[in-house]
Design a protein around this motif. Structure first.
Motif, PDB file in Angstrom:
ATOM      1  N   VAL A 277       2.644  -0.421   9.971  1.00 37.37           N
ATOM      2  CA  VAL A 277       3.076   1.037  10.377  1.00 37.37           C
ATOM      3  C   VAL A 277       2.791   1.415  11.898  1.00 37.37           C
ATOM      4  CG1 VAL A 277       1.861   2.084   8.187  1.00 37.37           C
ATOM      5  CG2 VAL A 277       0.082   1.859  10.126  1.00 37.37           C
ATOM      6  N   PHE A 278       2.774   0.372  12.618  1.00 37.75           N
ATOM      7  CA  PHE A 278       2.453   1.320  14.679  1.00 37.75           C
ATOM      8  C   PHE A 278       2.655  -0.449  15.327  1.00 37.75           C
ATOM      9  CE2 PHE A 278       0.007   1.092  18.334  1.00 37.75           C
ATOM     10  CZ  PHE A 278       0.823   2.664  19.223  1.00 37.75           C
TER      11      PHE A 278
ATOM     12  N   GLU B 290       0.491  -2.974  14.082  1.00 39.29           N
ATOM     13  CA  GLU B 290      -0.857  -2.624  12.816  1.00 39.29           C
ATOM     14  C   GLU B 290      -0.465  -2.643  11.468  1.00 39.29           C
ATOM     15  OE1 GLU B 290      -4.004  -0.433  14.381  1.00 39.29           O
ATOM     16  OE2 GLU B 290      -3.651   0.001  16.047  1.00 39.29           O
ATOM     17  N   SER B 291      -1.112  -2.699  10.717  1.00 36.77           N
ATOM     18  CA  SER B 291      -0.478  -2.251   9.241  1.00 36.77           C
ATOM     19  C   SER B 291      -1.092  -1.270   8.220  1.00 36.77           C
ATOM     20  CB  SER B 291      -0.321  -3.193   8.277  1.00 36.77           C
ATOM     21  OG  SER B 291      -1.994  -3.482   8.626  1.00 36.77           O
ATOM     22  N   VAL B 292      -1.404  -0.825   8.114  1.00 39.46           N
ATOM     23  CA  VAL B 292      -1.802   0.107   6.692  1.00 39.46           C
ATOM     24  C   VAL B 292      -3.652  -0.262   7.581  1.00 39.46           C
ATOM     25  CG1 VAL B 292      -2.770   1.408   4.676  1.00 39.46           C
ATOM     26  CG2 VAL B 292      -0.210   0.669   5.478  1.00 39.46           C
TER      27      VAL B 292
ATOM     28  N   ASP C 275       2.434  -1.743  18.905  1.00 38.60           N
ATOM     29  CA  ASP C 275       2.158  -1.702  20.596  1.00 38.60           C
ATOM     30  C   ASP C 275       2.932  -2.591  20.794  1.00 38.60           C
ATOM     31  OD1 ASP C 275       1.088  -0.499  22.869  1.00 38.60           O
ATOM     32  OD2 ASP C 275      -0.893  -1.347  22.586  1.00 38.60           O
TER      33      ASP C 275
ATOM     34  N   ARG D 178      -7.298   2.527  25.202  1.00 34.62           N
ATOM     35  CA  ARG D 178      -6.762   3.896  25.879  1.00 34.62           C
ATOM     36  C   ARG D 178      -6.613   5.030  25.414  1.00 34.62           C
ATOM     37  NH1 ARG D 178      -1.640   4.056  23.260  1.00 34.62           N
ATOM     38  NH2 ARG D 178      -2.064   3.199  21.783  1.00 34.62           N
TER      39      ARG D 178
ATOM     40  N   THR E 206      -5.883   6.107   9.991  1.00 34.01           N
ATOM     41  CA  THR E 206      -4.361   5.143   9.708  1.00 34.01           C
ATOM     42  C   THR E 206      -3.184   6.127   9.619  1.00 34.01           C
ATOM     43  OG1 THR E 206      -3.150   4.361   6.852  1.00 34.01           O
ATOM     44  CG2 THR E 206      -4.770   6.342   7.027  1.00 34.01           C
ATOM     45  N   VAL E 207      -1.932   5.390   9.685  1.00 37.21           N
ATOM     46  CA  VAL E 207      -1.250   6.321   9.271  1.00 37.21           C
ATOM     47  C   VAL E 207      -0.989   6.806   8.008  1.00 37.21           C
ATOM     48  CG1 VAL E 207       1.667   6.602   9.782  1.00 37.21           C
ATOM     49  CG2 VAL E 207       0.276   5.048  10.876  1.00 37.21           C
TER      50      VAL E 207
ATOM     51  N   ILE F  18      -7.999   4.491  21.918  1.00 39.63           N
ATOM     52  CA  ILE F  18      -8.163   3.395  21.321  1.00 39.63           C
ATOM     53  C   ILE F  18      -7.988   2.296  21.624  1.00 39.63           C
ATOM     54  CG2 ILE F  18      -5.815   2.838  19.389  1.00 39.63           C
ATOM     55  CD1 ILE F  18      -5.494   5.698  19.196  1.00 39.63           C
ATOM     56  N   ARG F  19      -8.328   1.151  21.827  1.00 39.69           N
ATOM     57  CA  ARG F  19      -8.450  -0.502  22.083  1.00 39.69           C
ATOM     58  C   ARG F  19      -8.672  -0.248  23.444  1.00 39.69           C
ATOM     59  NH1 ARG F  19      -6.632  -4.795  19.058  1.00 39.69           N
ATOM     60  NH2 ARG F  19      -4.411  -4.819  19.415  1.00 39.69           N
TER      61      ARG F  19
ATOM     62  N   ASP G 184       2.522  -3.514   5.025  1.00 40.05           N
ATOM     63  CA  ASP G 184       2.777  -2.468   5.302  1.00 40.05           C
ATOM     64  C   ASP G 184       2.649  -1.592   6.839  1.00 40.05           C
ATOM     65  OD1 ASP G 184       4.276  -1.799   3.201  1.00 40.05           O
ATOM     66  OD2 ASP G 184       2.648  -0.817   2.825  1.00 40.05           O
TER      67      ASP G 184
ATOM     68  N   ILE H   5       0.626  -1.406   0.007  1.00 32.85           N
ATOM     69  CA  ILE H   5      -0.115   0.340  -0.752  1.00 32.85           C
ATOM     70  C   ILE H   5       0.357   1.014   0.435  1.00 32.85           C
ATOM     71  CG2 ILE H   5      -1.375   1.335   1.562  1.00 32.85           C
ATOM     72  CD1 ILE H   5      -2.605  -1.201   2.480  1.00 32.85           C
ATOM     73  N   LYS H   6       2.010   0.924   0.671  1.00 27.86           N
ATOM     74  CA  LYS H   6       2.530   2.625   1.113  1.00 27.86           C
ATOM     75  C   LYS H   6       3.329   2.890  -0.338  1.00 27.86           C
ATOM     76  CE  LYS H   6       5.722   3.361   4.620  1.00 27.86           C
ATOM     77  NZ  LYS H   6       5.732   2.623   6.183  1.00 27.86           N
TER      78      LYS H   6
ATOM     79  N   ARG I 184       1.466   7.753  20.881  1.00 32.01           N
ATOM     80  CA  ARG I 184       1.199   6.425  19.604  1.00 32.01           C
ATOM     81  C   ARG I 184       0.128   5.904  19.601  1.00 32.01           C
ATOM     82  NH1 ARG I 184       5.721   4.060  18.819  1.00 32.01           N
ATOM     83  NH2 ARG I 184       4.683   2.547  19.995  1.00 32.01           N
ATOM     84  N   GLY I 185      -0.518   5.477  18.293  1.00 31.47           N
ATOM     85  CA  GLY I 185      -1.385   4.217  17.872  1.00 31.47           C
ATOM     86  C   GLY I 185      -1.988   5.112  16.961  1.00 31.47           C
ATOM     87  N   VAL I 186      -3.376   4.441  16.148  1.00 31.38           N
ATOM     88  CA  VAL I 186      -3.552   4.521  14.910  1.00 31.38           C
ATOM     89  C   VAL I 186      -5.213   4.054  15.641  1.00 31.38           C
ATOM     90  CG1 VAL I 186      -3.734   3.524  12.613  1.00 31.38           C
ATOM     91  CG2 VAL I 186      -1.849   2.726  14.108  1.00 31.38           C
TER      92      VAL I 186
ATOM     93  N   ARG J 116      -8.868   4.260  14.813  1.00 26.70           N
ATOM     94  CA  ARG J 116     -10.104   3.460  13.159  1.00 26.70           C
ATOM     95  C   ARG J 116     -11.631   3.365  13.331  1.00 26.70           C
ATOM     96  NH1 ARG J 116      -5.846   0.734   9.840  1.00 26.70           N
ATOM     97  NH2 ARG J 116      -4.172   0.277  11.663  1.00 26.70           N
TER      98      ARG J 116
END
Lengths: 358, 125
Positions: free
Chosen positions: B39-40, B60-62, B42, A341, A312-313, A338-339, B37, A34-35, A289-291, A293
């Motif tokens: 990206v994070f 975690e990926s995209v 934990d 947190r 996303t990142v 996030i989950r 990919d 994807i990147k 920190r985290g993603v 969603r």
């Protein structure tokens, strides 16, 4: 139930794509990664198969009247050869779908989200039975490629008739690509310059290969999602749904409340505009920190008062970004859960990414 | 997919390298490929006690998030904090620089041999 395949399925398999189910179709989510695909679209050119998108033609004496009733955009302002982004609403103002309408010589083509096609057709037909309009599902009659990125024009120009530099944003024309009939529109869903190319299904694989050989990178639905998110564009099912109005989603540019003929949902949207929105869509960057969603709760002033719609990142910036609904007055610092947190975040202007104008 | 012969594996696609009473844990080549990919990551705190089967973090990926499970009980002695800055190491070198935690383990664990893990991958195809 077996999944539908686009005319490019064989090309995806040959390229080693990872195929996934999406809205009843077997679609490539990624090829190399994807990147890398995202980066190719931002810096050079990427090629997407978006043949799963639905095409619905409106023909007959009342075609324009039907669309004036069904779409939030004032279709009468479109010239032949011009396209427009629009919402489709219920009487409640909630969103049935977001679409692009193309005004052709004598008829209209409406491109709808794959997941909404059946629902849209029922809504279109159910609300226009008093009109003299023929509404036909032409999805299987078209392959649709999206060629996106700063090099899109220079790659496509040698292959097609007509001067692409004269085609403005949201304009389209009928031509030939590599000798085969095509409709080329300067539209896209990535935040880059680029084209969407409508082809006959039997012609699609050959043109796909020609464009890959000319230097475009095949890109899947994964990169399509990160690109549109950086560009701050809505995805139906994430930012838009039946409970959300286009005004809340920040696409009021596609809603012409002053349109002469009344459209479905107009009264509700006018009222909402007068009374004020109940929620608004914002962009945010995570500071911890985290993603984030889809579905993660958002805390405003320490209370849970919003929800993440996409996150996303960002491949371009390397930082976690997202879109969320929050109360309309919200500004500055928020938190995303996030989950379990709680992570601090900051509201930032949209879009996250804006291409440099050449 | 690369399945090194000197490691043990889990059904949830972690690998384990046993050296004395220290176990190093990461995710397999197959797992990183499935995720795409990364990206994070934990990471847990050093000193955390784990029981077999406990989740100790996530990758975690995209597009996806995947929980990490420890096949062994014990105390975390080290975490690969370089993954905070460079999570892509998990894609690039899953069995080397992409390691995730080290554990002083106790007790026995049911781990898969490379052959059994390879078979599991073939069954999942």
């Amino acid at each position: 139930m077996s999944l539908k395949r686009t005319p490019l399925h064989g090309e995806h398999e040959r390229l080693g794509a990872r195929l996934v189910e999406f809205a009843g179709w077997e679609m490539p989510v990624q090829y190399e990664g994807i990147k890398a695909e995202h980066q190719a679209v931002r810096t050079r050119a990427g090629l997407f198969d978006v043949s799963h998108m639905g095409e619905v033609a409106f023909r007959g004496p009342d075609a324009e009247r039907a669309l004036q009733r069904l779409l939030t955009r004032d279709v009468s302002r479109l010239e032949v050869g011009q396209a427009g982004y629009s919402a489709v609403c219920y009487e409640s103002g909630g969103t049935v779908d977001d679409v692009i309408v193309y005004r052709r010589e004598g008829d209209f083509l409406v491109v709808v989200n794959a997941a909404n096609r059946e629902k849209d057709l029922a809504h279109f037909r159910g609300n226009t039975s008093d009109l003299d309009v023929e509404i036909s599902d032409e999805t299987e009659d078209w392959a649709l490629l999206a060629l996106q990125g700063p090099e899109a024009e220079s790659i496509l120009q040698p292959l097609c008739g007509g001067d692409l530099s004269t085609i403005g944003r949201y304009r389209f024309f009928e031509t030939a690509v590599d000798g085969r009939p095509a409709v080329i529109a300067r539209t896209g869903y990535t935040g880059e310059d680029g084209f969407e190319i409508f082809l006959r299904p039997g012609d699609a694989a050959g043109i796909w290969r020609t464009l890959i050989e000319a230097g475009t990178t095949p890109a899947g639905l994964g990169a399509r999602d990160t690109l549109r998110l950086e560009a701050g564009m809505c995805l139906y099912g994430n930012e838009l749904d039946e409970e959300t109005t286009p005004l809340e989603a920040g696409i009021s540019f596609a809603v012409h409340l002053d349109k002469p003929e009344e459209f479905i949902g107009q009264r509700a949207l006018r009222q909402e505009k007068e009374e004020g929105l109940k929620k608004k869509l914002v962009g945010f960057e995570l500071e911890g920190r985290g993603v984030a969603r889809h579905g993660h709760p958002v805390r405003v002033g320490g209370e849970e008062r919003g929800v993440v719609t996409s996150g996303t990142v960002s491949p371009t910036f390397g930082r976690p970004i997202g879109l969320a609904y929050v109360p309309p007055q919200t500004e500055g610092e928020i938190e995303v859960v996030i989950r379990g947190r709680t992570v601090p975040a900051r509201i930032v202007p949209l879009p996250f990414y804006r291409r440099k104008q050449s | 997919m690369n399945v090194p012969q000197d490691l043990k594996y889990t059904r949830t696609h972690e690998w384990v390298r046993i050296e004395g009473d220290i176990a190093t844990i990461g995710i397999t080549d197959h797992a990183q490929d499935e995720l795409g990919d990364v990206v994070f990551v934990d990471l847990p705190e050093v000193g955390t006690s784990l029981s077999p089967g406990d989740s100790f973090g996530s990758v975690e990926s995209v597009k996806a998030v995947s929980d990490l499970y420890s096949p062994l009980g014990g105390e975390i002695t080290e975490v690969n904090s370089s993954l905070e800055e460079s999570p892509e190491k998990i894609n690039e070198d899953p069995y080397g620089e992409g390691w995730i935690i080290r554990l002083r383990y106790s007790g026995e664990a049911e781990l898969l041999s490379p052959e059994d893990y390879q078979r599991l991958l073939e069954e999942e195809q």
